[in-house]
Design a protein around this motif. Structure first.
Motif, PDB file in Angstrom:
ATOM      1  N   ASP A 173      11.286  22.163   3.246  1.00 27.25           N
ATOM      2  CA  ASP A 173      11.270  21.883   1.690  1.00 27.25           C
ATOM      3  C   ASP A 173      10.634  20.741   1.489  1.00 27.25           C
ATOM      4  N   HIS A 174      11.485  19.843   0.895  1.00 28.65           N
ATOM      5  CA  HIS A 174      10.754  18.397   0.712  1.00 28.65           C
ATOM      6  C   HIS A 174      11.261  17.580   1.917  1.00 28.65           C
ATOM      7  N   LEU A 175      10.013  16.976   2.639  1.00 27.04           N
ATOM      8  CA  LEU A 175      10.230  16.146   3.919  1.00 27.04           C
ATOM      9  C   LEU A 175       9.796  14.875   3.577  1.00 27.04           C
ATOM     10  N   ALA A 176      10.076  14.210   4.856  1.00 27.42           N
ATOM     11  CA  ALA A 176       9.925  12.801   4.731  1.00 27.42           C
ATOM     12  C   ALA A 176       8.521  12.415   5.390  1.00 27.42           C
ATOM     13  N   PRO A 177       8.031  11.276   5.220  1.00 24.09           N
ATOM     14  CA  PRO A 177       6.694  10.800   5.821  1.00 24.09           C
ATOM     15  C   PRO A 177       7.011  10.689   7.321  1.00 24.09           C
ATOM     16  N   ALA A 178       8.195  10.352   7.848  1.00 23.84           N
ATOM     17  CA  ALA A 178       8.671   9.982   8.980  1.00 23.84           C
ATOM     18  C   ALA A 178       8.188  11.371   9.914  1.00 23.84           C
ATOM     19  N   ASP A 179       8.466  12.670   9.170  1.00 23.61           N
ATOM     20  CA  ASP A 179       8.567  13.743   9.901  1.00 23.61           C
ATOM     21  C   ASP A 179       7.057  14.145  10.384  1.00 23.61           C
ATOM     22  N   PHE A 180       6.187  13.295   9.879  1.00 18.86           N
ATOM     23  CA  PHE A 180       4.682  13.619   9.828  1.00 18.86           C
ATOM     24  C   PHE A 180       3.772  12.442  10.414  1.00 18.86           C
ATOM     25  N   PRO A 181       4.017  12.018  11.809  1.00 17.62           N
ATOM     26  CA  PRO A 181       3.544  10.640  12.459  1.00 17.62           C
ATOM     27  C   PRO A 181       1.880  10.892  12.222  1.00 17.62           C
ATOM     28  N   GLY A 182       1.479  12.212  12.324  1.00 23.52           N
ATOM     29  CA  GLY A 182      -0.172  12.373  11.943  1.00 23.52           C
ATOM     30  C   GLY A 182      -0.676  11.675  10.748  1.00 23.52           C
ATOM     31  N   LEU A 183       0.091  11.755   9.750  1.00 24.11           N
ATOM     32  CA  LEU A 183      -0.280  10.879   8.630  1.00 24.11           C
ATOM     33  C   LEU A 183      -0.772   9.901   8.485  1.00 24.11           C
ATOM     34  N   ASP A 184      -0.215   8.906   9.429  1.00 23.52           N
ATOM     35  CA  ASP A 184      -0.940   7.302   9.477  1.00 23.52           C
ATOM     36  C   ASP A 184      -1.961   7.506  10.410  1.00 23.52           C
ATOM     37  N   THR A 185      -2.236   8.416  11.311  1.00 26.48           N
ATOM     38  CA  THR A 185      -3.307   8.702  12.167  1.00 26.48           C
ATOM     39  C   THR A 185      -4.748   9.015  11.284  1.00 26.48           C
ATOM     40  N   THR A 186      -4.253  10.063  10.390  1.00 24.52           N
ATOM     41  CA  THR A 186      -5.417  10.475   9.208  1.00 24.52           C
ATOM     42  C   THR A 186      -5.781   9.486   8.631  1.00 24.52           C
ATOM     43  N   LEU A 187      -4.919   8.607   8.187  1.00 23.36           N
ATOM     44  CA  LEU A 187      -5.228   7.481   7.240  1.00 23.36           C
ATOM     45  C   LEU A 187      -6.338   6.488   7.802  1.00 23.36           C
ATOM     46  N   SER A 188      -6.096   5.894   9.018  1.00 25.04           N
ATOM     47  CA  SER A 188      -6.542   5.090   9.854  1.00 25.04           C
ATOM     48  C   SER A 188      -8.093   5.585  10.502  1.00 25.04           C
ATOM     49  N   GLN A 189      -8.014   7.068  10.676  1.00 17.72           N
ATOM     50  CA  GLN A 189      -9.353   7.175  11.313  1.00 17.72           C
ATOM     51  C   GLN A 189     -10.294   7.939  10.146  1.00 17.72           C
TER      52      GLN A 189
END
Length: 391
Positions: free
Chosen positions: A237-253
């Motif tokens: 349902d509603h999740l935390a950013p920590a559940d998706f480490p790939g988000l930081d990679t998406t931002l940096s790359q």
């Protein structure tokens, strides 16, 4: 004429709009909202068409001076080395009027008398009969209504009674959203952000950025569509950013430096991540029951039509009640008019999601003509106010 006592389960935008128009049509309305106090708002943006906003003002659902930001263009950027904003690849005609979700809801809520709106009152179950519906509340009380409306979102209790087979369908990707006052943006603020909606395109998703009104002044609102590397949990349902480490990679790359910093400046505990879902129902009504907004059909946010559909559902129900004295006729005509419109939006949202997240094109090698042809093929002849200027 059938009885006029109407119970509405859910007090968000759809529920408040329904309460107003049915009260205008002579109904005695009670709204049950499970949340206590002001509904939770994270400063998110809501887009309306100019036509819908004018309709809401004319129907006295919102104030004519409710703050909003008209947008007529959307600029698409891709990462280009260290270029702060990236490379501009398309300037797309765009036709939306952006509101703050909380301010829009509050404007509607102010028009529902306090005696009609009962917050902090969950509904546990309903029982429908030929002559009415009994609503059972959390404390054990029971109340009887001539009609009950489900405006209780995608996990709707009422939809389970109207169409038990209709369940949310996962898109396989998530939406990560956040925002804050524009005074906290990295400086200098790009002119393009003041004037337009901005899209950052990357393989396997995209992000949208815009400035929206806020109670304390303008705010930046951003939304990132992202495909997780791992399948989503079945009951996510509603999740935390920590559940998706790939988000930081998406931002940096994949994000140009300015837009990556803009997202990074958001306090992570103020952001929200939820799976992108849609719902198609085989019917909007059952005897003495009706569905509105996301409870009826839920379309993906790409269409910018969640709030539009909710208020149009409510306006249609109010108009039909003014025209007909019996609920059976009202409900039959409501289903005939609104269900096809909702189904078409679900189908369109799926096509846009496939094109802009699941199977993204080679954004950085496309020409403006390529972009125009691409989005027109996605729309496939369907009218959508956000893209009307392409026609």
């Amino acid at each position: 004429m059938d009885g006029n006592r109407v119970g509405i389960i859910g007090g968000s935008i759809a529920g408040c709009a329904a309460a107003i128009v049915l009260r205008q049509a002579g109904c005695d309305v009670t709204v049950f909202e499970r949340s206590s106090g002001v509904l939770r708002d994270r400063g998110h943006g809501v887009s309306l068409s100019g036509e819908t906003r004018a309709e809401l003002v004319d129907a006295d659902l919102i104030d004519a001076d409710l703050p909003a930001r008209p947008l007529s263009e959307r600029s698409w950027f891709v990462r280009d080395g260290d270029a702060p904003l990236g490379r501009l690849v398309w300037q797309q005609p765009f036709s939306g009027i952006v509101h703050n979700w909380g301010m829009l809801w509050a404007n509607l809520r102010d028009r529902v008398p306090g005696t009609d709106y009962r917050d902090g009152v969950p509904v546990n179950r309903i029982e429908s009969a030929d002559d009415g519906v009994t609503v059972y509340l959390d404390g054990g009380e029971a109340e009887r209504f001539d009609l009950v409306i489900g405006a209780d979102g995608y996990r709707s209790l009422v939809r389970a009674a109207v169409d038990p087979a209709a369940e949310p369908t996962s898109s396989g990707y998530v939406l990560w959203r956040g925002g804050y006052p524009i005074t906290e943006l990295p400086q200098p603020i790009p002119e393009v952000l003041y004037e337009q909606s901005v899209t950052i395109a990357f393989p396997g998703g995209h992000a949208m950025v815009m400035i929206i009104p806020g109670d304390g002044g303008p705010r930046v609102y951003w939304a990132v569509y992202h495909q997780p590397a791992e399948p989503l949990p079945p009951e996510a349902d509603h999740l935390a950013p920590a559940d998706f480490p790939g988000l930081d990679t998406t931002l940096s790359q994949h994000f140009p430096p300015y837009w990556a910093e803009m997202v990074d400046r958001t306090r992570r505990d103020t952001t929200v991540i939820h799976p992108v879902l849609d719902i198609r129902t085989s019917r909007y009504t059952a005897p003495r029951l009706a569905l509105l907004g996301d409870a009826a059909t839920m379309t993906r946010p790409h269409t910018g039509s969640g709030a539009v559909k909710a208020v149009q559902d409510a306006l249609a129900l109010g108009r039909l009640r003014r025209e007909h004295g019996d609920w059976a006729t009202v409900l039959a005509e409501y289903d005939a008019v609104r269900r096809p419109a909702g189904t078409a939006l679900v189908d369109l949202g799926r096509r846009i999601g496939e094109a802009q997240v699941i199977s993204t094109p080679p954004w950085d090698s496309m020409t403006p003509d390529d972009f125009t042809a691409w989005i027109q093929s996605v729309l496939s002849g369907r009218r959508l106010y956000l893209y009307d200027n392409l026609r």
